[in-house]
Scaffold this active site. Structure first.
Site, mmCIF file in Angstrom:
data_model
loop_
_atom_site.group_PDB
_atom_site.id
_atom_site.type_symbol
_atom_site.label_atom_id
_atom_site.label_comp_id
_atom_site.label_asym_id
_atom_site.label_seq_id
_atom_site.Cartn_x
_atom_site.Cartn_y
_atom_site.Cartn_z
ATOM 1 N N ALA A 29 0.847 -1.190 0.000
ATOM 2 C CA ALA A 29 0.000 0.000 0.000
ATOM 3 C C ALA A 29 0.883 1.240 0.000
ATOM 4 C CB ALA A 29 -0.918 -0.015 1.210
ATOM 5 N N ASN A 30 0.301 2.407 0.151
ATOM 6 C CA ASN A 30 1.077 3.645 0.299
ATOM 7 C C ASN A 30 0.339 4.580 1.245
ATOM 8 O OD1 ASN A 30 -0.654 5.561 -1.369
ATOM 9 N ND2 ASN A 30 -0.242 3.946 -2.871
ATOM 10 N N VAL A 31 0.923 5.735 1.527
ATOM 11 C CA VAL A 31 0.419 6.579 2.621
ATOM 12 C C VAL A 31 -0.672 7.570 2.183
ATOM 13 C CG1 VAL A 31 2.609 6.436 3.848
ATOM 14 C CG2 VAL A 31 2.184 8.368 2.321
ATOM 15 N N ALA A 95 -3.225 7.776 -5.581
ATOM 16 C CA ALA A 95 -1.820 7.337 -5.544
ATOM 17 C C ALA A 95 -1.811 5.863 -5.922
ATOM 18 C CB ALA A 95 -1.244 7.556 -4.147
#
Ligand code: C5P
Length: 225
Positions: A29-31, A95
């Site tokens: 995942a990402n932030v 994102a």
């Protein structure tokens, strides 16, 4: 204040991170918080647009007046976006994970004493912004992307606009010191191709409202010429 400016228009917005599975219980995942994309979807709806919000996994409530489609992976986001076309406007703020695991394990990968850790083979995900920017009858009239950069923000964004083929890029500096990723404010350069607008540091909601008005002006202008 201008409720009807985008009446009759369909806007497609992506927001949030993606989750790319590794096995039955793990993912990459990402932030991304989804805040900026959600605010944009809400601001476009407030101007009267019909909004389809394709969202990665976030806990935010759907903005008023938007039809929200929740997805997990980049591939699911691409499919949902293409299914939502045609659209007049596309703002792709998600994102999207650049890579996914080539072969996802159906069960949980086991940690076995004495065995080396597994190696993940990654493959490229579809670039939704580039896909939607391709010329053709289904291309939205105005395609807007984001460039989150940590160095040479404007130069990188200008190059990204060319590479992706989109109309506008909103560039923001996400170097850690700015606190923008996950924060509530954003400092934007809008690269339109005709010029570069430096916006002041604004709450993400104000960035969204300013962008929605800017889009409405652009769509209106094109309509007449
Ligand atoms: O190439 P980069 O990820 O920096 O580009 C950012 C822009 O491209 C954002 O607007 C993002 O939503 C979009 N993007 C996309 N699909 C990808 C990667 C990025 O739509 N696979």
């Amino acid at each position: 204040a201008h409720p009807g400016l985008l009446a009759g228009r369909h806007a497609l917005v992506t927001a949030g991170p993606t989750h790319e599975p590794i096995d039955a219980v793990r993912y990459i995942a990402n932030v991304s918080s989804g805040k900026q994309g959600y605010a944009i979807a809400g601001a476009l709806a407030a101007l009267g647009a019909r909004v389809t919000l394709v969202s990665g996994p976030v806990a935010l409530p759907a903005p008023a007046g938007c039809q929200r489609i929740m997805v997990d992976t980049a591939e699911a986001m691409r499919a949902a976006c293409e299914a939502a076309l045609p659209a007049d406007i596309a703002v792709l703020a998600a994102a999207v994970g650049d890579w996914r695991v080539e072969s996802v394990a159906a069960s949980k990968l086991k940690k076995r004493p004495g065995e080396p850790p597994p190696t993940l083979k990654l493959v490229a995900n579809p670039d939704i912004l580039a896909l939607l920017s391709q010329p053709g009858p289904r291309r939205p009239r105005l395609v807007v992307g984001f460039a989150a950069e940590t160095t040479d923000v404007v130069a990188e964004a200008i190059a990204k606009r060319q590479r992706k083929g989109c109309d506008w890029i909103l560039a923001n500096d996400v170097s850690e010191a700015t606190g923008i990723m996950g924060g509530d404010e954003n400092e934007i350069h809008l690269i339109t191709g005709a010029d570069i607008e430096a916006w002041p540091l604004l709450p993400k909601k104000a960035v969204a409202e300013r962008l929605a008005l800017r889009i409405a002006t652009e769509i209106e202008h094109h309509q007449r010429t």
